[in-house]
Structures are given as C-alpha cells and as structure tokens.
Design an enzyme around this catalytic site. Structure first.
Site, PDB file in Angstrom:
ATOM      1  N   ARG A  31      63.218  28.205  29.426  1.00 48.69           N
ATOM      2  CA  ARG A  31      63.487  28.417  27.997  1.00 48.69           C
ATOM      3  C   ARG A  31      62.878  29.720  27.497  1.00 48.69           C
ATOM      4  O   ARG A  31      63.463  30.417  26.666  1.00 48.69           O
ATOM      5  CB  ARG A  31      62.943  27.233  27.195  1.00 48.69           C
ATOM      6  CG  ARG A  31      63.243  27.279  25.715  1.00 48.69           C
ATOM      7  CD  ARG A  31      62.885  25.953  25.043  1.00 48.69           C
ATOM      8  NE  ARG A  31      61.479  25.613  25.241  1.00 48.69           N
ATOM      9  CZ  ARG A  31      60.507  26.000  24.418  1.00 48.69           C
ATOM     10  NH1 ARG A  31      60.787  26.769  23.366  1.00 48.69           N
ATOM     11  NH2 ARG A  31      59.263  25.641  24.632  1.00 48.69           N
ATOM     12  N   LYS A 189      57.795   2.844  33.060  1.00 48.69           N
ATOM     13  CA  LYS A 189      56.480   3.004  33.698  1.00 48.69           C
ATOM     14  C   LYS A 189      55.571   3.931  32.892  1.00 48.69           C
ATOM     15  O   LYS A 189      54.341   3.780  32.922  1.00 48.69           O
ATOM     16  CB  LYS A 189      56.653   3.488  35.138  1.00 48.69           C
ATOM     17  CG  LYS A 189      57.428   4.806  35.292  1.00 48.69           C
ATOM     18  CD  LYS A 189      56.524   6.003  35.305  1.00 48.69           C
ATOM     19  CE  LYS A 189      57.322   7.286  35.392  1.00 48.69           C
ATOM     20  NZ  LYS A 189      56.440   8.477  35.480  1.00 48.69           N
TER      21      LYS A 189
END
Length: 335
Positions: A31, A189
């Site tokens: 980015r 998780k």
C-alpha cells in the site's frame, strides 16, 4: 511462474518469501510506496519482519495492475475488513478463470460473509477460489521454520494448484474441500487467543488457558457444524493447530492484545504500538451475526466482545463465565 501477493504485511511478506524460495517470481502489492521501494532496493520490509533479507525474486509495487501483470495466480493477504474492496479491484484486472487463494482471516461486518464468499459475490467463479490457513506464524515461516498449512477449495484442481505452488520441505501443504469450516476456524481462533491473553493478564495460569482453549474449540465446533462445515476440520491444522499456536505463542498478536486489555489498554493502544491488526477484535463482533443466524451460543466470544467493544471489566465477566450452568462436555455437538 509469476504469482501476485496482495498485501505486504507480515503474513504477505512471509508467503512471498515461501513462493520466491520455490522458484516463482512474486509481484508483491504494498500500500505504501516507501515500503515497496525498500523491498526492491534493500530486500527488506521496513515495517514487518525487517530483520529478514527477502528473496530477490520478490518485486514490490503500489500498483495492483503491476503486481498482477503476467501473474498466473494471486494470494490475498490483506486485513479482512478490506476484502470487498480488494475483490472489486481485482475483478477489473483478471479474467473469470484466474486462480485466487485467500490467506486473510475474518468475517465481514454486517453481512457475516466469510472472505471466500465476499470474493465469490464480487468476482464469481467459486471453482477458482481457495483459502489457506494453519498454525503459521509469519515470524517463523519467513525463516523456514518447519510449518504446515491447509488449502481448501470446492475444486480439487484449484486446491492442488496452490498446494504445489506453496509446498516446500519447510512448508507442508495439505488440501481440504471444507472451505467454510477452514475459514470459520481461522476467524474463531483469534477470538479465543484474545480470551487467553486476557486470562494471563489477569494473573490466571496455564490451567485457565487450557480450559479456555478447549472450551473455545468446542464453541468453534458447534458453529462450524451448524453453519455447514465439517466438525472434523476443527481438529486439524486450521482448527486445533492454529488455535494452539495462536493462544500459546509469543508471536501471537491477538494474545498480546488480550493481555493489554487486561492491563487497561485499548484497541487503539495496540494498533499504535504494533502497527498491526488484531483480527480477533473485529471477529468477536462479526461472529455475533453468525451466532444469531445459526442459533449457536458463543459464551467466550460474547465475553471478548463485551471487553473489546463495550469496555466491560474482564474480571467481572470472567466470574460470570465461570458461573454458567454446568453441562456435558460435548453439549450441542454430534460426536
């Protein structure tokens, strides 16, 4: 062949290293222009895993089109809240048969859609989509520490393609057809890891952590089974394997975030300190959509959400969790 990796965070950097080490050319989308420049000139990512020299076969760019130019497949490794925008951007560049493996973990806010469902909605072609997940800390994978992962797709051909692309002596890849189960485990998780981090931050011990992990696994299994996934997936690399690694490791950003919460910190504090996204912070909120949709109780997830987003006192909620009615161990599961 050339493979595009969309996302130059720690996991995208590590997977780029795996692919380049297998002889592939990698177009890594970053980015920030300065990150791409550093990777190309210094062969180091200045923000993540900066102590590792990256393979010269990795070429970074801030342009989607350049990363995808002449690529034969792509790996998506951006935060889950960016999934839809990435899918839309790629839809304008690649054709309907272009293989994509999604390596991000989470659930879309509002819709409750999993990353692969977001991509299918924006790009079509479920047969060319796969997901990759497992007990894979980027800090170890990038250094070639032996690891295993699972690649799931509705298409055996697509799963086999990405299995071959990523497989190495140090990075073992296994295939599955349970895309939904693998993605739900991947999101879930992280929430349990936050709970474990909170418990350690409150001064509780390993017994408490082990209880949270195993009860979290039961919680995960109930949702996976009710949502159409395979309960057995929860016992594999994407489920129990990733849960253990994320809840116990010093590398785990979600566990660290939980500990910070218990010590009075906030999500903003964590982001400022680490420049990382704690995916479990969003997942504990977005999983509530699926909990309601499928009529599944997620008590640990509910507690984590209250602490992260509502400023609840974790010690008080720990007491409330401990006072829940006692049931059989595998309540709500078909075993």
């Amino acid at each position: 062949m050339k493979i595009a990796v969309i996302g130059a965070g720690s996991w995208g950097t590590a997977l780029s290293q795996v692919l380049a080490g297998n002889g592939h050319n990698v177009g890594l989308w970053a980015r920030k222009t300065e990150v791409a420049r550093s990777i190309n000139k210094e062969h180091r990512n200045p923000r993540y895993l900066s102590d590792v020299e990256l393979h010269e076969g990795i070429v970074a760019t801030p342009s989607y089109k350049d990363a995808l130019l002449r690529a034969r497949a792509a790996a998506i490794v951006t935060p889950s809240n960016l999934m839809r925008g990435v899918a839309r951007a790629l839809a304008d560049v690649v054709d309907a048969e272009f293989p994509i493996v999604i390596c991000s973990k989470g659930v879309e806010e509002g819709s409750g859609l999993l990353p692969v469902e977001v991509f299918e909605a924006e790009m079509g072609g479920a047969h060319r989509l796969a997901v990759l997940s497992g007990p894979n800390h980027a800090e170890e994978v990038v250094k070639g520490v032996p690891s295993g992962t699972v690649i799931a797709s509705s298409s055996e051909e697509t799963a086999a393609l990405f299995q071959d692309l990523f497989a190495s002596e140090a990075f073992r890849t296994y295939t599955s057809d349970d895309v939904r189960g693998v993605e739900l485990c991947a999101a879930f998780k992280n929430v349990i890891a936050i709970a474990v981090g909170v418990s350690y931050g409150l001064g509780y011990g390993d017994n408490t952590a082990a209880m949270l992990m195993t009860r979290g696994l039961a919680e995960m299994s109930r949702l996976v089974a009710r949502a159409g996934g395979q309960a057995l997936t929860c016992m594999g690399l994407a489920g129990a394997g990733d849960l253990v690694a994320t809840c116990t490791s010093e590398h785990s950003r979600n566990r660290r975030f939980g500990k910070l919460l218990a010590e009075g910190g906030t999500l903003e504090d964590f982001t400022a300190q680490t420049h990382m996204v704690a995916e479990g912070a969003l997942a504990c909120k977005t999983l509530a959509v699926l909990s309601e949709r499928y009529g599944v109780e997620l008590p640990i997830t509910d507690v984590v959400r209250s602490v992260v987003w509502e400023g609840a006192d974790p010690r008080e909620l720990a007491g409330a969790l401990a006072s829940r009615p006692l049931t059989t161990e595998f309540h709500g599961l078909s075993v």
